[in-house]
Motif scaffolding. Structure first.
Motif, PDB file in Angstrom:
ATOM      1  N   SER A 116      47.769  40.338  33.405  1.00  0.00           N
ATOM      2  CA  SER A 116      48.702  41.061  32.544  1.00  0.00           C
ATOM      3  C   SER A 116      48.071  42.333  31.994  1.00  0.00           C
ATOM      4  N   TYR A 117      46.816  42.248  31.634  1.00  0.00           N
ATOM      5  CA  TYR A 117      46.188  43.409  31.001  1.00  0.00           C
ATOM      6  C   TYR A 117      44.979  43.921  31.768  1.00  0.00           C
ATOM      7  N   ALA A 118      44.536  43.158  32.742  1.00  0.00           N
ATOM      8  CA  ALA A 118      43.300  43.546  33.411  1.00  0.00           C
ATOM      9  C   ALA A 118      43.490  43.654  34.920  1.00  0.00           C
ATOM     10  N   VAL A 119      42.637  44.493  35.481  1.00  0.00           N
ATOM     11  CA  VAL A 119      42.549  44.552  36.942  1.00  0.00           C
ATOM     12  C   VAL A 119      41.168  44.021  37.288  1.00  0.00           C
ATOM     13  N   VAL A 182      31.594  42.086  33.858  1.00  0.00           N
ATOM     14  CA  VAL A 182      31.028  41.860  35.192  1.00  0.00           C
ATOM     15  C   VAL A 182      30.718  40.376  35.304  1.00  0.00           C
ATOM     16  N   MET A 183      31.248  39.768  36.341  1.00  0.00           N
ATOM     17  CA  MET A 183      31.056  38.312  36.477  1.00  0.00           C
ATOM     18  C   MET A 183      30.878  37.912  37.944  1.00  0.00           C
ATOM     19  N   GLU A 184      30.565  36.665  38.118  1.00  0.00           N
ATOM     20  CA  GLU A 184      30.403  36.088  39.454  1.00  0.00           C
ATOM     21  C   GLU A 184      31.678  36.335  40.276  1.00  0.00           C
ATOM     22  N   TYR A 185      31.485  36.724  41.523  1.00  0.00           N
ATOM     23  CA  TYR A 185      32.637  36.893  42.408  1.00  0.00           C
ATOM     24  C   TYR A 185      32.884  35.575  43.133  1.00  0.00           C
ATOM     25  N   VAL A 237      42.521  28.699  38.512  1.00  0.00           N
ATOM     26  CA  VAL A 237      41.491  27.926  39.225  1.00  0.00           C
ATOM     27  C   VAL A 237      41.275  28.625  40.555  1.00  0.00           C
ATOM     28  N   GLN A 238      40.035  29.028  40.765  1.00  0.00           N
ATOM     29  CA  GLN A 238      39.695  29.730  42.002  1.00  0.00           C
ATOM     30  C   GLN A 238      38.843  28.783  42.849  1.00  0.00           C
ATOM     31  N   LEU A 239      39.100  28.757  44.150  1.00  0.00           N
ATOM     32  CA  LEU A 239      38.287  27.923  45.049  1.00  0.00           C
ATOM     33  C   LEU A 239      37.391  28.847  45.861  1.00  0.00           C
ATOM     34  N   LEU A 247      36.663  27.704  37.275  1.00  0.00           N
ATOM     35  CA  LEU A 247      37.679  28.063  36.281  1.00  0.00           C
ATOM     36  C   LEU A 247      37.491  29.524  35.916  1.00  0.00           C
ATOM     37  N   ILE A 248      38.590  30.265  35.894  1.00  0.00           N
ATOM     38  CA  ILE A 248      38.518  31.671  35.507  1.00  0.00           C
ATOM     39  C   ILE A 248      39.465  31.914  34.329  1.00  0.00           C
ATOM     40  N   ASP A 249      39.467  33.131  33.873  1.00  0.00           N
ATOM     41  CA  ASP A 249      40.383  33.623  32.833  1.00  0.00           C
ATOM     42  C   ASP A 249      40.265  32.865  31.511  1.00  0.00           C
ATOM     43  N   PHE A 250      39.251  33.229  30.766  1.00  0.00           N
ATOM     44  CA  PHE A 250      39.051  32.642  29.442  1.00  0.00           C
ATOM     45  C   PHE A 250      39.688  33.520  28.351  1.00  0.00           C
TER      46      PHE A 250
HETATM   47  N1  LIG Z   1      35.506  36.113  39.334  1.00  0.00           N
HETATM   48  C1  LIG Z   1      36.523  36.289  40.159  1.00  0.00           C
HETATM   49  N2  LIG Z   1      36.361  36.217  41.495  1.00  0.00           N
HETATM   50  C2  LIG Z   1      37.406  36.408  42.339  1.00  0.00           C
HETATM   51  N3  LIG Z   1      38.663  36.690  41.936  1.00  0.00           N
HETATM   52  C3  LIG Z   1      38.877  36.772  40.616  1.00  0.00           C
HETATM   53  C4  LIG Z   1      37.836  36.584  39.664  1.00  0.00           C
HETATM   54  N4  LIG Z   1      38.349  36.735  38.426  1.00  0.00           N
HETATM   55  C5  LIG Z   1      39.641  37.006  38.591  1.00  0.00           C
HETATM   56  N5  LIG Z   1      39.967  37.027  39.892  1.00  0.00           N
HETATM   57  C6  LIG Z   1      41.303  37.306  40.448  1.00  0.00           C
HETATM   58  O1  LIG Z   1      41.960  38.208  39.581  1.00  0.00           O
HETATM   59  C7  LIG Z   1      43.176  37.641  39.074  1.00  0.00           C
HETATM   60  C8  LIG Z   1      43.368  38.092  37.632  1.00  0.00           C
HETATM   61  O2  LIG Z   1      42.269  37.652  36.855  1.00  0.00           O
HETATM   62  P1  LIG Z   1      42.461  36.998  35.429  1.00  0.00           P
HETATM   63  O3  LIG Z   1      43.376  35.814  35.526  1.00  0.00           O
HETATM   64  O4  LIG Z   1      41.123  36.744  34.835  1.00  0.00           O
HETATM   65  O5  LIG Z   1      43.197  38.222  34.688  1.00  0.00           O
HETATM   66  P2  LIG Z   1      44.074  38.180  33.379  1.00  0.00           P
HETATM   67  O6  LIG Z   1      44.510  39.570  33.055  1.00  0.00           O
HETATM   68  O7  LIG Z   1      43.325  37.480  32.300  1.00  0.00           O
HETATM   69  O8  LIG Z   1      45.298  37.317  33.857  1.00  0.00           O
HETATM   70  P3  LIG Z   1      46.504  36.716  33.008  1.00  0.00           P
HETATM   71  O9  LIG Z   1      47.578  37.738  33.032  1.00  0.00           O
HETATM   72  O10 LIG Z   1      46.881  35.454  33.753  1.00  0.00           O
HETATM   73  O11 LIG Z   1      45.970  36.438  31.639  1.00  0.00           O
HETATM   74  C9  LIG Z   1      43.003  36.142  39.253  1.00  0.00           C
HETATM   75  O12 LIG Z   1      44.223  35.500  39.415  1.00  0.00           O
HETATM   76  C10 LIG Z   1      42.133  36.034  40.496  1.00  0.00           C
HETATM   77  O13 LIG Z   1      42.941  36.088  41.657  1.00  0.00           O
END
Ligand SMILES: Nc1ncnc2c1ncn2[C@@H]1O[C@H](COP(=O)(O)OP(=O)(O)OP(=O)(O)O)[C@@H](O)[C@H]1O
Length: 386
Positions: A116-119, A182-185, A237-239, A247-250
């Protein structure tokens, strides 16, 4: 194959030696390749001796050509390359336009995700060639105090966490226009997309159990550190390529205290626990556990236990707490789902106890009572309420 391009201030069109049209677009000292090609080529790009005679390096020297490396027949500059044109987005309104001075240690590639807010962009650390994901928040969006608070909390919490099933935090970079995490890919696939590739959009119990166990393991770790995620869902949840869960998006995560209950209306409607909908004060962990149960149900059935065309209907059903578990789900698994989807957060099973449950211990290896019948399959993945 999707387009490929090199970026550095402005846009030029070039003909490669093979007389194939290549469009090269320059942003600031960075290389941008499209999402698919990024994933397809990132091993080459990230290798210390890139097979791809990195246009990135040439680009950094200001000498842009589209020549191919002899060792890279599969790359888009090869003789078979067709005209590949970078989608010429209007960069002037691209709030996630990266700042190369802030990201001087990284080569930044194309988008791997959007929230929603991030790329989120794929990047490589220039010195180590280590791949990473950079989540970019424009400072404009951070002018909203609520968003800013969440982002700062996301960073604070990610810094505290170190678990194999949770994406690792590397560093934060405070640019002039953007804030970068910057985080783990996690090279792989979002769990939601993985599910969609399956027939009937569901997994067998063994696979579902393996994924679910890792999710709960990450949650148990967080809960042990008094952290709740608060937005557990398939999309977060990323595989990775070995099907390890991350787990992503904290962005909604928070710290809780055992003494203090709180109330905040947050999460995704389909996954919201009844105590949130009923606006009761609650501790954090049971809310994550509930959401994990909804997710488990989705993994096993291809649908959600509480469905509706509108948010209100979903909420009404969650409040009523009535749902059916399809008959093809094994008894131990059904028992676990019921223990998780306990409407009372006090008696709801904890993440710790889920990991001790017989279904988890046996890794989902139970005889099925029956095979799926027509009516048992609930398909709601197109439901707007996700
Ligand atoms: N560390 C990562 N490695 C690979 N892909 C990632 C990683 N982090 C995020 N992504 C990809 O980017 C997308 C958006 O990331 P994320 O959910 O953290 O953004 P957000 O702005 O917080 O999203 P939301 O709108 O759900 O709150 C994820 O759905 C995933 O596909």
């Amino acid at each position: 194959m999707r387009p490929f391009g090199i970026t550095r201030k402005g846009t030029i069109r070039k003909r490669a030696p093979e007389k194939k049209l290549i469009v090269v677009r320059y942003i600031e000292d960075s290389v941008s390749i499209s999402e698919n090609s990024a994933d397809m080529y990132h091993d080459e790009i990230a290798s210390p001796n890139p097979i791809f005679k990195s246009p990135a390096q040439k680009n950094f020297n200001g000498n842009v050509t589209g020549t191919k490396s002899p060792a890279s027949p599969s790359l888009p500059f090869g003789p078979k390359a067709k005209a590949r044109i970078i989608p010429c987005k209007d960069l002037s309104d691209n709030t996630h336009f990266i700042e190369m001075d802030a990201l001087e240690h990284y080569n930044v590639w194309s988008d791997i995700g959007k929230g929603s807010y991030a790329v989120v962009k794929l990047a490589t650390h220039k010195q180590t060639m280590h791949k990473c994901a950079i989540k970019i928040y424009s400072k404009k969006s951070l002018e909203d105090p609520a968003i800013k608070k969440n982002v700062l909390r996301e960073i604070k919490i990610l810094k505290k966490i170190d678990h194999p099933n949770i994406v690792k935090f590397y560093e934060e970079i405070n640019g002039k226009n953007n804030l970068y995490i910057v985080m783990e890919y996690v090279r792989g696939i979002a769990l939601k997309n993985h599910l969609v590739t399956k027939s009937n959009k569901k997994l067998d119990e063994v696979e579902a159990c393996e994924i679910f166990r890792q999710i709960v393991s990450g949650l148990e770790y967080c809960h042990g550190k008094n952290i709740t995620h608060r937005d557990i869902k398939l999309e977060n949840v990323q595989l990775d390529l070995d099907f390890n869960v991350k787990l992503i998006d904290f962005g909604f995560a928070t710290c809780f205290s055992n003494e203090k209950k709180s109330f905040i209306f947050c999460g995704s409607p389909t996954y919201m626990a009844p105590e949130i909908i009923n606006k009761q004060m609650f501790f954090g962990p049971p809310v994550d556990v509930w959401a994990s149960g909804i997710l488990l149900f989705a993994l096993l059935t291809g649908g959600f236990p509480f469905q509706g065309n509108t948010e209100k209907r979903v909420f009404d059903r969650i409040k009523k707490g009535k749902y059916d578990i399809p008959s093809y789900i094994s008894r131990p698994c059904s028992d676990l789902i019921r223990a998780i989807l306990d409407p009372n957060p006090i008696t709801r099973i904890t993440a710790k106890d889920i990991l001790k449950h017989i279904w988890i211990i046996n890794r989902g290896n139970f005889d099925l009572h029956s095979s799926p019948s027509k009516g048992d399959n609930i398909d709601v993945f197109d439901d707007d309420c996700n």
